[in-house]
Design a protein around this motif. Structure first.
Motif, mmCIF file in Angstrom:
data_model
loop_
_atom_site.group_PDB
_atom_site.id
_atom_site.type_symbol
_atom_site.label_atom_id
_atom_site.label_comp_id
_atom_site.label_asym_id
_atom_site.label_seq_id
_atom_site.Cartn_x
_atom_site.Cartn_y
_atom_site.Cartn_z
ATOM 1 N N THR A 58 9.936 2.503 4.647
ATOM 2 C CA THR A 58 9.271 3.705 5.131
ATOM 3 C C THR A 58 7.987 3.271 5.833
ATOM 4 O O THR A 58 7.564 2.102 5.732
ATOM 5 C CB THR A 58 8.903 4.647 3.969
ATOM 6 N N GLU A 59 7.316 4.189 6.494
ATOM 7 C CA GLU A 59 6.051 3.871 7.155
ATOM 8 C C GLU A 59 5.018 3.386 6.130
ATOM 9 O O GLU A 59 4.303 2.412 6.368
ATOM 10 C CB GLU A 59 5.521 5.089 7.900
ATOM 11 N N GLU A 60 4.973 4.033 4.980
ATOM 12 C CA GLU A 60 4.023 3.646 3.938
ATOM 13 C C GLU A 60 4.328 2.241 3.413
ATOM 14 O O GLU A 60 3.411 1.441 3.182
ATOM 15 C CB GLU A 60 4.049 4.656 2.779
ATOM 16 N N GLU A 61 5.602 1.932 3.207
ATOM 17 C CA GLU A 61 5.981 0.600 2.728
ATOM 18 C C GLU A 61 5.645 -0.477 3.755
ATOM 19 O O GLU A 61 5.187 -1.567 3.390
ATOM 20 C CB GLU A 61 7.466 0.563 2.396
ATOM 21 N N LYS A 63 3.233 -0.347 6.035
ATOM 22 C CA LYS A 63 1.771 -0.506 6.029
ATOM 23 C C LYS A 63 1.332 -1.364 4.848
ATOM 24 O O LYS A 63 0.479 -2.236 4.985
ATOM 25 C CB LYS A 63 1.089 0.863 5.971
ATOM 26 N N GLU A 64 1.926 -1.116 3.676
ATOM 27 C CA GLU A 64 1.581 -1.897 2.487
ATOM 28 C C GLU A 64 1.981 -3.358 2.656
ATOM 29 O O GLU A 64 1.236 -4.267 2.281
ATOM 30 C CB GLU A 64 2.261 -1.297 1.256
ATOM 31 N N GLU A 67 -0.512 -5.051 4.914
ATOM 32 C CA GLU A 67 -1.761 -5.242 4.188
ATOM 33 C C GLU A 67 -1.674 -6.422 3.215
ATOM 34 O O GLU A 67 -2.560 -7.272 3.149
ATOM 35 C CB GLU A 67 -2.099 -3.959 3.431
#
Length: 74
Positions: A58-61, A63-64, A67
């Motif tokens: 997902t987009e959140e995964e 980004k993580e 990071e």
């Protein structure tokens, strides 16, 4: 066996293809089985009809992952 349903919405990056390799790793936005677009990292053949195993994020995964990777890359 059921046919895999997917649509490549956008190819974001193609990694250099290894010598004599059939598949090239690509980061793409792909919709699998009509479930909405996700980030997808896997090997694809030239015409995107065959693929290797890969990961879907997902987009959140994603980004993580970026990071976390920034913390240990040289």
């Amino acid at each position: 066996m059921a046919k895999t349903q997917f649509e490549i919405i956008e190819v974001l990056h193609q990694f250099p293809k290894a010598e004599n390799a059939v598949y090239r790793k690509e980061l793409c936005v792909v919709e699998w089985f009509g479930n909405g677009p996700k980030y997808d990292l896997r090997g694809w053949n030239e015409d995107h009809t065959k693929m290797t195993k890969g990961i879907i994020l997902t987009e959140e995964e994603l980004k993580e992952l970026v990071e976390v990777a920034e913390g240990f890359l040289y």
